[in-house]
Design an enzyme around this catalytic site. Structure first.
Site, PDB file in Angstrom:
ATOM      1  N   LYS A 171      -4.571  -0.927  16.161  1.00 10.84           N
ATOM      2  CA  LYS A 171      -5.354  -0.252  15.133  1.00 10.84           C
ATOM      3  C   LYS A 171      -6.539   0.500  15.726  1.00 10.84           C
ATOM      4  O   LYS A 171      -6.932   1.563  15.225  1.00 10.84           O
ATOM      5  CB  LYS A 171      -5.832  -1.259  14.083  1.00 10.84           C
ATOM      6  N   THR A 178      -0.537  -6.949   0.458  1.00 10.03           N
ATOM      7  CA  THR A 178       0.704  -6.409   1.004  1.00 10.03           C
ATOM      8  C   THR A 178       1.567  -7.564   1.486  1.00 10.03           C
ATOM      9  O   THR A 178       1.141  -8.730   1.465  1.00 10.03           O
ATOM     10  CB  THR A 178       0.428  -5.467   2.200  1.00 10.03           C
ATOM     11  N   ASP A 192      11.275   3.665   4.465  1.00  8.70           N
ATOM     12  CA  ASP A 192      11.124   2.224   4.666  1.00  8.70           C
ATOM     13  C   ASP A 192      12.410   1.703   5.299  1.00  8.70           C
ATOM     14  O   ASP A 192      13.499   2.203   5.001  1.00  8.70           O
ATOM     15  CB  ASP A 192      10.868   1.508   3.334  1.00  8.70           C
ATOM     16  N   ASN A 227       1.826   4.729   7.276  1.00 10.29           N
ATOM     17  CA  ASN A 227       1.389   3.482   6.663  1.00 10.29           C
ATOM     18  C   ASN A 227       2.135   2.253   7.184  1.00 10.29           C
ATOM     19  O   ASN A 227       1.588   1.158   7.170  1.00 10.29           O
ATOM     20  CB  ASN A 227       1.575   3.581   5.139  1.00 10.29           C
ATOM     21  N   ILE A 253      10.960   4.739  12.422  1.00  8.61           N
ATOM     22  CA  ILE A 253       9.799   5.501  12.886  1.00  8.61           C
ATOM     23  C   ILE A 253       9.473   5.242  14.350  1.00  8.61           C
ATOM     24  O   ILE A 253       8.729   6.010  14.961  1.00  8.61           O
ATOM     25  CB  ILE A 253       8.555   5.206  12.040  1.00  8.61           C
ATOM     26  N   TYR A 288      -2.678  -6.583  17.230  1.00  6.17           N
ATOM     27  CA  TYR A 288      -2.869  -5.766  16.027  1.00  6.17           C
ATOM     28  C   TYR A 288      -4.171  -4.972  16.104  1.00  6.17           C
ATOM     29  O   TYR A 288      -4.211  -3.775  15.803  1.00  6.17           O
ATOM     30  CB  TYR A 288      -2.868  -6.693  14.814  1.00  6.17           C
ATOM     31  N   LEU A 328       0.820  -1.211   0.000  1.00  5.21           N
ATOM     32  CA  LEU A 328       0.000   0.000   0.000  1.00  5.21           C
ATOM     33  C   LEU A 328       0.854   1.262   0.000  1.00  5.21           C
ATOM     34  O   LEU A 328       0.568   2.212  -0.734  1.00  5.21           O
ATOM     35  CB  LEU A 328      -0.931  -0.005   1.214  1.00  5.21           C
TER      36      LEU A 328
END
Length: 292
Positions: free
Chosen positions: A165, A195, A37, A90, A64, A161, A18
């Site tokens: 989220k 992905t 990345d 992302n 990050i 997860y 994505l």
């Protein structure tokens, strides 16, 4: 001229999936893109593809999940392109386990990349935009966060997860409320697409159609939404979560206060059962947890 002409955007996890689709579409719409990345090779490939199509992009491999390193991503955008208008959070990972098998490392690894990763880079960007606003400079900042269906309704074997989220959705609401005064919007996307995280799990379900028809799980299908959110055209749209895959788009309707029964005095425990049953019966049924 694209709708992101003159805009500068950071996209994390942009080496593939994505994120790569977002970076390429943003560049095609005129944005200058920082392709972040941890995999330098895939990031460089994405940048090469953007440049081959006449776009502008640079590689960045800063972490990050480290606050100082995340600040270097913002500095890289400013040094190369002179400004920053949008952060697209992302990057993600997963450590899928049933809850009773989940380890502390499984929990921490997912929280670090998702929740802390969303915080670190957005914090640096928001602080810059706040200074600009207080100096009387025009600000058109955008934070685009990434949630998922797991964050909206839960998912079996993905409690870490799903929790991350879901936390991102709450973070988005608070960012939207706090940062509007500085000219910044904050929205979330809950996309579906092929992905690296879906590989090996949903390969059969998400494979491209053999007849050459519309590929609903192509990550590029979500990219137009992200480009629009990054653009100035999305001004005034904030605090929303958009679900999108294929040609489908919707605005998610999250937790909200339901019907209220007020006794006007303190409840006794034995009284609550009947009232709670009535409230549950009247409330719209939630979507089922994925995999249940």
């Amino acid at each position: 001229m694209g709708i992101c002409e003159g805009r500068v955007a950071i996209v994390t996890g942009a080496g593939g999936g994505l994120g790569r689709a977002y970076a390429k579409r943003l560049a095609a719409e005129g944005a200058s893109v920082v392709v972040n990345d941890i995999n330098a090779e895939t990031a460089a490939t994405c940048v090469a593809e953007i440049e081959a199509d006449g776009g502008k992009a640079i590689v960045n491999t800063d972490n990050i999940t480290d606050y100082e390193a995340a600040g270097n991503i913002v500095k890289a955008a400013l040094a190369e392109f002179g400004d920053l208008h949008a952060v697209v959070n992302n990057a993600g990972n997963n450590r899928d386990r049933m809850f009773t098998s989940l380890t502390p490392d499984d929990w921490d690894a997912v929280m670090a990349v998702h929740l802390k990763g969303h915080f670190c880079i957005s914090s640096h960007a928001a602080k810059r935009w706040r200074v600009m606003s207080k100096e009387g400079k025009p600000v058109s900042g955008r934070i685009i966060n990434t949630s998922s269906g797991a964050g909206l309704q839960g998912s079996v074997a993905q409690s870490n997860y799903a929790a991350a989220k879901g936390g991102i959705l709450s973070l988005t609401l608070v960012q939207s409320a706090e940062l509007a005064r500085y000219g910044v919007t904050a929205n979330a996307v809950a996309p579906q697409g092929r992905t690296g995280m879906t590989a090996g799990v949903f390969d059969e379900m998400m494979k491209p159609p053999e007849d050459g028809g519309f590929d609903v799980f192509d990550p590029a299908n979500v990219a137009p939404l992200v480009a629009w959110l990054v653009s100035e055209q999305s001004d005034g749209v904030t605090g929303k979560c958009f679900e999108m895959y294929g040609g489908k788009i919707s605005v998610a309707d999250g937790w909200r206060t339901g019907e209220v029964v007020d006794k006007g005095a303190r409840w006794e425990p034995a009284e609550l059962g009947e009232t709670i049953s009535e409230l549950i019966e009247k409330a719209p049924p939630p979507q089922p947890v994925y995999g249940s």
